[in-house]
Scaffold this motif. Structure first.
Motif, mmCIF file in Angstrom:
data_model
loop_
_atom_site.group_PDB
_atom_site.id
_atom_site.type_symbol
_atom_site.label_atom_id
_atom_site.label_comp_id
_atom_site.label_asym_id
_atom_site.label_seq_id
_atom_site.Cartn_x
_atom_site.Cartn_y
_atom_site.Cartn_z
ATOM 1 N N ASN A 25 -6.322 0.907 -9.480
ATOM 2 C CA ASN A 25 -5.849 0.785 -8.087
ATOM 3 C C ASN A 25 -5.204 2.067 -7.546
ATOM 4 O O ASN A 25 -4.346 2.021 -6.674
ATOM 5 C CB ASN A 25 -4.891 -0.404 -7.939
ATOM 6 N N ARG A 61 0.874 -1.177 0.000
ATOM 7 C CA ARG A 61 0.000 0.000 0.000
ATOM 8 C C ARG A 61 0.909 1.224 0.000
ATOM 9 O O ARG A 61 1.828 1.337 0.820
ATOM 10 C CB ARG A 61 -0.874 0.034 1.258
ATOM 11 N N HIS A 101 -2.080 -0.986 -4.048
ATOM 12 C CA HIS A 101 -2.973 0.174 -4.013
ATOM 13 C C HIS A 101 -2.187 1.448 -3.782
ATOM 14 O O HIS A 101 -1.219 1.450 -3.019
ATOM 15 C CB HIS A 101 -4.020 0.021 -2.896
#
Ligand code: SAH
Length: 211
Positions: free
Chosen positions: A117, A71, A92
Motif C-alpha cells: 500500500n 491517505r 495508502h
C-alpha cells in the motif's frame, strides 16, 4: 530500539510503537551499516541523504495522528523507511523522492518487504502529489523555508501536515498544521530539529554542484 529510544522518550501512541516494531530498519540501510541500524541516529543512504533518526520518525508519525483509513503523503521518501512505517498505520501512502536512484531502491525494497500500500513517485514533492490529493496526513522529511502553499491545499479538512521549517542545516522547527475547515488552519510548534534541505520549487534551490 523502540522501548529505549522511542517509548522511553515520550512517544505514547501504541499503533505507532507497534508499526515501528514491525518494520526492520536494517533492511533500509547498506550492508556495511546494518550493525548500526538500531542506533538512535540518522545514517547515510547515499547521494548526501540520510535515513531519519528512528525517534524522529515516530514523533512525526504520532503528530500526524494517522488512522487506519487514512491517505498519507510523504515528501522525501529517501530509503522508504518512514513510508513503510506509515503504511502500517494508513490505508495508502504516496511517497515522493526527487533522487531517481533513491526512489528506485526504495520501491524495490518496499516490494521485497511486501508493503503493497505504498507508491513511490520520483518527482519534486515540494509541490505535493496533486494526483493523490486530498490527504488526511502529509509528512515532510526534509526542511523547507516555509510551509508550501501546495501542501496546505492538498490537506483534507481535518488533515494534518507535519514538516520541519527553517534555515538549511540549523534553526529548524518541526511544525504541525491542522486544517480546521477550507480556509482555517491551526499551527503548532513541536520543537527544534535538524533535517536535510527540501530542494524544489517550493523549497530551496539546489546547492552548487548538487544534482
Ligand atoms: N524519510 C526518509 C528520510 C530521507 S531524508 C527515510 O526514512 O529514509 C530526506 C529525503 O528528502 C532525501 O532523500 C532527499 O533526496 C528528499 N528530498 C529533498 N527535497 C525533495 C523534494 N523536493 N521532493 C522529494 N524529495 C525530496
Amino acid at each position: 530500539m523502540v522501548d529505549a529510544q522511542i517509548a522511553g522518550r515520550g512517544v505514547r501512541d501504541r499503533a505507532v510503537l507497534e508499526a515501528m516494531r514491525s518494520i526492520p530498519r536494517e533492511a533500509f540501510v547498506a550492508a556495511r551499516l546494518r550493525d548500526r541500524a538500531y542506533d538512535d541516529t540518522p545514517l547515510s543512504i547515499g547521494t548526501g541523504q540520510t535515513i531519519s533518526q528512528p525517534y524522529i520518525v515516530a514523533l512525526m508519525l504520532e503528530a500526524a495522528a494517522i488512522g487506519p483509513g487514512d491517505r498519507v503523503l510523504e515528501v522525501g521518501a529517501g530509503s522508504g523507511y518512514a513510508a513503510a512505517v506509515a503504511a502500517r498505520l494508513a490505508a495508502h501512502v504516496d511517497a515522493v523522492e526527487r533522487h531517481a536512484g533513491l526512489a528506485r531502491a526504495a520501491a524495490e525494497r518496499l516490494a521485497s518487504l511486501g508493503c503493497a500500500n505504498v507508491a513511490i513517485h520520483e518527482a519534486d514533492g515540494s509541490v505535493g502529489w496533486p494526483a493523490g490529493a486530498p490527504y488526511d496526513a502529509i509528512v515532510v522529511s526534509a526542511a523547507g523555508p516555509d510551509l508550501p502553499a501546495a501542501l496546505r491545499e492538498q490537506l483534507a479538512v481535518g488533515g494534518r501536515l507535519v514538516m520541519p521549517v527553517g534555515e538549511r542545516g540549523w534553526g529548524q522547527r518541526l511544525l504541525k498544521l491542522t486544517r480546521i475547515d477550507a480556509g482555517t488552519f491551526r499551527q503548532e510548534d513541536l520543537g527544534g530539529v535538524v533535517f536535510v534541505p527540501l530542494v524544489g520549487t517550493q523549497g530551496w534551490a539546489p546547492e552548487e554542484g548538487e544534482s
